[in-house]
Design an enzyme around this catalytic site. Sequence first.
Site, mmCIF file in Angstrom:
data_model
loop_
_atom_site.group_PDB
_atom_site.id
_atom_site.type_symbol
_atom_site.label_atom_id
_atom_site.label_comp_id
_atom_site.label_asym_id
_atom_site.label_seq_id
_atom_site.Cartn_x
_atom_site.Cartn_y
_atom_site.Cartn_z
ATOM 1 N N LYS A 68 0.823 -1.225 0.000
ATOM 2 C CA LYS A 68 0.000 0.000 0.000
ATOM 3 C C LYS A 68 0.856 1.274 0.000
ATOM 4 C CE LYS A 68 -4.050 -2.111 2.134
ATOM 5 N NZ LYS A 68 -5.082 -2.046 3.169
ATOM 6 N N ALA A 135 -3.547 0.570 9.299
ATOM 7 C CA ALA A 135 -5.011 0.549 9.335
ATOM 8 C C ALA A 135 -5.549 1.730 10.138
ATOM 9 C CB ALA A 135 -5.499 -0.767 9.922
ATOM 10 N N ASN A 155 -1.948 3.062 21.840
ATOM 11 C CA ASN A 155 -1.081 2.075 21.188
ATOM 12 C C ASN A 155 -0.128 1.466 22.202
ATOM 13 O OD1 ASN A 155 -0.352 0.710 18.771
ATOM 14 N ND2 ASN A 155 1.532 1.914 18.678
ATOM 15 N N MET A 222 -11.276 -4.658 13.531
ATOM 16 C CA MET A 222 -11.050 -4.694 12.071
ATOM 17 C C MET A 222 -10.746 -6.107 11.569
ATOM 18 S SD MET A 222 -9.025 -1.332 10.977
ATOM 19 C CE MET A 222 -9.426 0.288 11.567
#
Length: 282
Positions: A68, A135, A155, A222
Amino acid sequence: MTQHFIVIGNPIAHSKSPQIHQVFADQIGLDIRYQRQYCPNDAASFTAVVEAFFGGGGIGANVTVPFKQVAYDLCQERGALSEHASVAGAVNTLLVKDGVLYGDNTDGQGLVNHIVSLGWPLKNARVALIGAGGAARGVVLPLIQAGIGALTIANRTLSKADTLVAELSAASNEINQHSITTCATADLTGDFDLIINATSIGLTDATLPLADNLQAQHAYDMMYGRPLPFLQHFKERGAQASDGYGMLIGQAALSFKRWTGQAIDVTQATQALQQANLTTNK
Ligand code: NDP
């Protein structure tokens, strides 16, 4: 005439994209051929695959792990980028537009569209996003554009969440002006309307360190296709929960629309896919 599409990745054999796009094409009666395209893991090979595909008349390509960012670099260098791709720093959808290679990122909007279809309120919602990888990066702008209220990004490695916010704020005024706080995942506490797991922990048997006084009305992971302890944790505390399969279909539907101009009835497509998978798994 048959229209050609590919999804480029490494590995790629597991990709569900051909099946999903075939269901979309069947829904609108379009003749397509959508194939998985393996690519060696280097930028030159990726560029060669993209050039050969579009040079040969291909209509659209999806890009998945690990390309990506490489796709983003290629579009930045030689073509054009949508706002979502530009801010995310990642491309999952390629097409040729106005004669140049054009990169979009539909992952984040796919998530937002799925949450809206679940009937979960986003307007002014207090949102916690766990994860600071690719993501998470892709969903921040679409969530803000959907009207969420305060956003907390948590995180495992706090410095990565701080870097993410700094980079996103520099890339987008809308993000820069939004209220975003960061913390370590283990320190995430309080009451949220929506909590989203955007980490890859679901690929392992590990579990996130979630504080006892962390509450959420709605929990979204997700990941999909396997038991998710994150969702179980919040379900046991009364939350509504969803895995990321709807996000996968949602991002695919947006790619399909970029390529063909045709909007897909995602609810109907999801039912068709569930039916097909039930039949296949029997
Ligand atoms: P990245 O590798 O870029 O990021 C991984 C993130 O997970 C980091 O924040 C990392 O934290 C965190 N993490 C990994 N292992 C652990 C652990 N053991 N404990 C705590 N945190 C951990 O991955 P992506 O952002 O690309 O993908 C994340 C997930 O999202 C994947 O599971 C992917 O399948 C899913 N996804 C789903 C989509 C869909 O359509 N449904 C679309 C795109 C992604 P740290 O920074 O500390 O290392």
